[in-house]
Design a protein around this motif. Structure first.
Motif, mmCIF file in Angstrom:
data_model
loop_
_atom_site.group_PDB
_atom_site.id
_atom_site.type_symbol
_atom_site.label_atom_id
_atom_site.label_comp_id
_atom_site.label_asym_id
_atom_site.label_seq_id
_atom_site.Cartn_x
_atom_site.Cartn_y
_atom_site.Cartn_z
ATOM 1 N N GLY A 69 0.823 -1.331 0.076
ATOM 2 C CA GLY A 69 0.073 -0.237 0.040
ATOM 3 C C GLY A 69 0.821 1.248 0.008
ATOM 4 O O GLY A 69 1.927 1.455 -0.733
ATOM 5 N N SER A 70 0.421 2.191 0.984
ATOM 6 C CA SER A 70 1.111 3.317 0.914
ATOM 7 C C SER A 70 2.456 3.140 1.652
ATOM 8 O O SER A 70 3.235 4.196 1.370
ATOM 9 C CB SER A 70 0.474 4.428 2.228
ATOM 10 N N HIS A 71 3.014 1.848 2.125
ATOM 11 C CA HIS A 71 4.301 2.023 2.493
ATOM 12 C C HIS A 71 5.232 1.450 1.245
ATOM 13 O O HIS A 71 6.326 1.417 1.388
ATOM 14 C CB HIS A 71 4.309 0.689 3.615
ATOM 15 N N GLY A 72 4.664 1.408 0.096
ATOM 16 C CA GLY A 72 5.502 1.190 -1.031
ATOM 17 C C GLY A 72 5.524 -0.444 -1.513
ATOM 18 O O GLY A 72 5.198 -1.284 -0.918
ATOM 19 N N VAL A 73 6.744 -0.415 -2.123
ATOM 20 C CA VAL A 73 6.850 -1.735 -2.792
ATOM 21 C C VAL A 73 8.279 -2.306 -2.231
ATOM 22 O O VAL A 73 9.390 -1.637 -2.146
ATOM 23 C CB VAL A 73 6.985 -1.854 -4.364
ATOM 24 N N HIS A 74 8.281 -3.445 -1.758
ATOM 25 C CA HIS A 74 9.712 -3.969 -1.223
ATOM 26 C C HIS A 74 9.947 -5.483 -2.178
ATOM 27 O O HIS A 74 8.852 -6.020 -2.595
ATOM 28 C CB HIS A 74 9.600 -4.261 0.206
ATOM 29 N N GLU A 75 11.219 -5.485 -2.380
ATOM 30 C CA GLU A 75 11.572 -6.836 -3.362
ATOM 31 C C GLU A 75 12.657 -7.389 -2.633
ATOM 32 O O GLU A 75 13.356 -6.913 -1.990
ATOM 33 C CB GLU A 75 11.621 -6.432 -4.646
ATOM 34 N N ASN A 76 13.066 -8.717 -3.017
ATOM 35 C CA ASN A 76 14.302 -9.478 -2.799
ATOM 36 C C ASN A 76 14.446 -10.367 -4.145
ATOM 37 O O ASN A 76 13.956 -10.697 -4.956
ATOM 38 C CB ASN A 76 14.281 -10.340 -1.796
ATOM 39 N N ARG A 77 15.772 -10.837 -4.312
ATOM 40 C CA ARG A 77 16.256 -11.521 -5.673
ATOM 41 C C ARG A 77 16.864 -12.875 -5.135
ATOM 42 O O ARG A 77 17.257 -12.884 -4.049
ATOM 43 C CB ARG A 77 17.238 -10.782 -6.357
ATOM 44 N N THR A 78 16.864 -13.634 -6.085
ATOM 45 C CA THR A 78 17.400 -14.939 -6.007
ATOM 46 C C THR A 78 17.907 -15.542 -7.387
ATOM 47 O O THR A 78 17.206 -15.103 -8.163
ATOM 48 C CB THR A 78 16.700 -16.271 -5.324
ATOM 49 N N GLN A 79 19.132 -16.291 -7.322
ATOM 50 C CA GLN A 79 19.527 -16.547 -8.683
ATOM 51 C C GLN A 79 19.378 -18.177 -8.642
ATOM 52 O O GLN A 79 19.798 -18.928 -8.055
ATOM 53 C CB GLN A 79 21.123 -16.579 -8.763
ATOM 54 N N LEU A 80 18.727 -18.604 -9.827
ATOM 55 C CA LEU A 80 18.348 -19.828 -10.194
ATOM 56 C C LEU A 80 19.425 -20.450 -10.983
ATOM 57 O O LEU A 80 19.645 -20.099 -12.208
ATOM 58 C CB LEU A 80 17.080 -19.998 -10.759
ATOM 59 N N GLN A 81 20.114 -21.604 -10.729
ATOM 60 C CA GLN A 81 21.199 -22.095 -11.568
ATOM 61 C C GLN A 81 20.657 -23.531 -11.749
ATOM 62 O O GLN A 81 20.263 -24.284 -11.040
ATOM 63 C CB GLN A 81 22.445 -22.220 -10.769
ATOM 64 N N VAL A 82 21.026 -23.824 -13.129
ATOM 65 C CA VAL A 82 20.465 -25.134 -13.773
ATOM 66 C C VAL A 82 21.563 -25.813 -14.203
ATOM 67 O O VAL A 82 22.496 -25.446 -14.658
ATOM 68 C CB VAL A 82 19.363 -24.956 -14.607
ATOM 69 N N TYR A 83 21.853 -27.194 -13.890
ATOM 70 C CA TYR A 83 22.772 -28.018 -14.033
ATOM 71 C C TYR A 83 22.476 -29.139 -14.621
ATOM 72 O O TYR A 83 21.290 -29.915 -14.527
ATOM 73 C CB TYR A 83 23.609 -28.670 -12.991
ATOM 74 N N LYS A 84 23.121 -29.837 -16.020
ATOM 75 C CA LYS A 84 22.824 -31.132 -16.467
ATOM 76 C C LYS A 84 24.092 -31.748 -16.673
ATOM 77 O O LYS A 84 25.054 -31.305 -17.237
ATOM 78 C CB LYS A 84 22.175 -30.660 -17.977
ATOM 79 N N VAL A 85 24.042 -32.872 -16.021
ATOM 80 C CA VAL A 85 25.617 -33.633 -16.190
ATOM 81 C C VAL A 85 25.666 -34.232 -17.501
ATOM 82 O O VAL A 85 24.705 -34.752 -18.499
ATOM 83 C CB VAL A 85 25.241 -34.808 -15.231
ATOM 84 N N PRO A 86 26.959 -33.822 -18.245
ATOM 85 C CA PRO A 86 27.185 -34.222 -19.553
ATOM 86 C C PRO A 86 27.191 -36.002 -19.705
ATOM 87 O O PRO A 86 27.451 -36.543 -18.479
ATOM 88 C CB PRO A 86 28.537 -33.741 -19.893
ATOM 89 N N GLU A 87 26.980 -36.346 -21.032
ATOM 90 C CA GLU A 87 27.167 -37.711 -21.045
ATOM 91 C C GLU A 87 28.552 -38.313 -20.946
ATOM 92 O O GLU A 87 29.523 -37.456 -20.643
ATOM 93 C CB GLU A 87 26.884 -38.213 -22.520
ATOM 94 N N ALA A 88 28.946 -39.706 -20.803
ATOM 95 C CA ALA A 88 30.230 -40.038 -20.487
ATOM 96 C C ALA A 88 30.993 -39.525 -21.879
ATOM 97 O O ALA A 88 30.762 -39.595 -22.810
ATOM 98 C CB ALA A 88 30.181 -41.489 -20.488
ATOM 99 N N PRO A 89 32.369 -39.069 -21.497
ATOM 100 C CA PRO A 89 33.113 -38.632 -22.483
ATOM 101 C C PRO A 89 33.539 -39.833 -23.333
ATOM 102 O O PRO A 89 33.626 -40.869 -22.893
ATOM 103 C CB PRO A 89 34.359 -37.935 -21.672
ATOM 104 N N GLU A 90 33.833 -39.455 -24.701
ATOM 105 C CA GLU A 90 34.439 -40.168 -25.799
ATOM 106 C C GLU A 90 35.680 -39.925 -25.924
ATOM 107 O O GLU A 90 36.187 -38.670 -26.144
ATOM 108 C CB GLU A 90 33.635 -40.138 -26.963
ATOM 109 N N ILE A 91 36.619 -40.897 -26.045
ATOM 110 C CA ILE A 91 38.168 -40.479 -26.400
ATOM 111 C C ILE A 91 38.415 -41.460 -27.522
ATOM 112 O O ILE A 91 38.316 -42.520 -27.639
ATOM 113 C CB ILE A 91 39.261 -41.243 -25.136
#
Length: 382
Positions: free
Chosen positions: A48-70
């Motif tokens: 309301g009259s007190h205004g707007v307040h906010e906070n932030r968070t960082q979303l990190q996404v991980y995907k394990v790669p396939e088995a390496p080929e040599i």
């Protein structure tokens, strides 16, 4: 987010994603996370009259790669190359964030070094948003890298007998193993010396890839000098190594004195000749002076002895032995005087028989001619 005191009535909450210009998310919305969701999320509270307040968070996404080929360099690498050569490639597919590839040698991580090690890499972003990384290892190799899949010519060659040459005996199966320090292994050839400067080619009996020559059921003719030759097809350099094979066999007496005609108290020489490996010992069952000599693979013993009654009665025994066995033979001695006496008697008997036969023939001849009157006529005259 922090909400001021007294602002609990009529306030609103919304969550937005950045940098999507304030795209509003329903608080009850549950999206399936994808790599595109890797960003900053902002939670805003309107009080309301007190205004707007906010906070932030960082979303990190991980995907394990396939088995390496040599993929290794199948052609091998020459140590004679002065520059860096490609040793292998490593590919890591479908990872997020981009996979990190490191190379290790003998447990230690390799780092790029001018004129020694190069590690170029390429990064590809797939349509799914995942990443594929390809890394190549280029390095300058030396002979010390022999345990790796590098190419270097052979400098040393070994040829050994299995089992140990000292334990080989007749009938055994034997392996001659040729080893070289080249990589890849060179081509192996095997030979056996027959005559001086003459070699028999045994390569057809061997496994030229593994460097093994199998000899089945060896005998004394298998003994001799064997040779292994290696040929490096890259630089056509040839090395060779020899080994002597000795086949052990038990003694065989191959020659001995024939029955001897001797006289009492006469000094005679008795001979016993044998063949064996290892070299056998020769023993006599009678006392005398013995002399041994070696001729090729033969061992001979000459025994000088004086003839006595016991020797004439029992004869002599030659005994030849080594670790694999024993061989014995008897020598018969005959009394020459007794033999001569018997010969005279036999001759006399034969002469007497001949005399009787001749007399009988003469009498029969005269009787037929009438020169000798018959017994009945004589009686009539009386």
């Amino acid at each position: 987010a922090h909400v001021p005191s007294g602002a609990f009535m009529g306030w609103q909450r919304r969550c937005v994603r950045e940098p999507s210009h304030g795209e509003r998310l329903d608080a009850s919305q549950k999206d399936e996370v994808t790599v595109q969701d890797a960003r900053t999320f902002v939670c805003q509270v309107e009080a309301g009259s007190h205004g707007v307040h906010e906070n932030r968070t960082q979303l990190q996404v991980y995907k394990v790669p396939e088995a390496p080929e040599i993929k290794a360099n199948q052609g091998g690498i020459s140590v004679q190359s002065t520059g860096v050569s490609e040793i292998a490639q490593c590919i890591s597919k479908n990872g997020f964030p981009p996979p990190n590839i490191t190379w290790h040698k003998n447990g230690e991580q390799l780092e790029p070094e001018e004129k020694v090690v190069k590690i170029p890499a390429t990064l590809t972003r797939e349509s799914s948003g995942l990443y594929t990384v390809s890394s190549a290892l280029l390095a300058h190799v030396t002979r010390e890298d022999r345990n790796s899949v590098y190419h270097y010519p052979a400098q040393h060659v070994k040829l050994k007998v299995m089992p140990s040459a000292a334990l080989v005996k007749e009938g055994d199966d034997v392996k001659l193993v040729c080893e070289a320090d080249g990589n890849p292994a060179p081509v192996f050839s095997f030979y056996k010396r027959e005559l001086e400067n003459s070699w028999q080619d045994l390569t057809s009996l061997a496994d030229t890839n593994s460097g093994v020559l199998n000899l089945h059921g060896v005998n004394k003719s298998s003994s001799g000098l064997y040779r292994c030759q290696t040929l490096d097809l890259d630089d056509m350099e040839q090395l060779e190594k020899d080994v002597e094979l000795f086949v052990n066999w038990k003694p065989r007496i191959v020659a001995i004195s024939s029955p001897l005609y001797v006289r009492q108290d006469e000094v005679v020489n008795l001979t016993c000749k044998a063949i064996a490996f290892p070299r056998p010992s020769v023993q006599w069952n009678i006392n005398g002076t013995a002399h041994e000599y070696v001729e090729n693979q033969h061992v001979a013993s000459n025994l000088t002895v004086r003839v006595n009654h016991d020797l004439l009665r029992a004869g002599a025994m030659c005994r030849v032995s080594n670790a694999l066995g024993v061989s014995e033979k008897h020598i018969q001695l005959l009394d020459q005087q007794t033999t001569e006496s018997k010969g005279v008697i036999i001759v006399a008997i034969i002469v007497c028989i001949l005399v009787v036969a001749v007399l009988g023939s003469v009498i029969y001849f005269l009787h037929k001619k009438g020169k000798i009157p018959c017994g009945r006529a004589g009686k009539q005259d009386m």
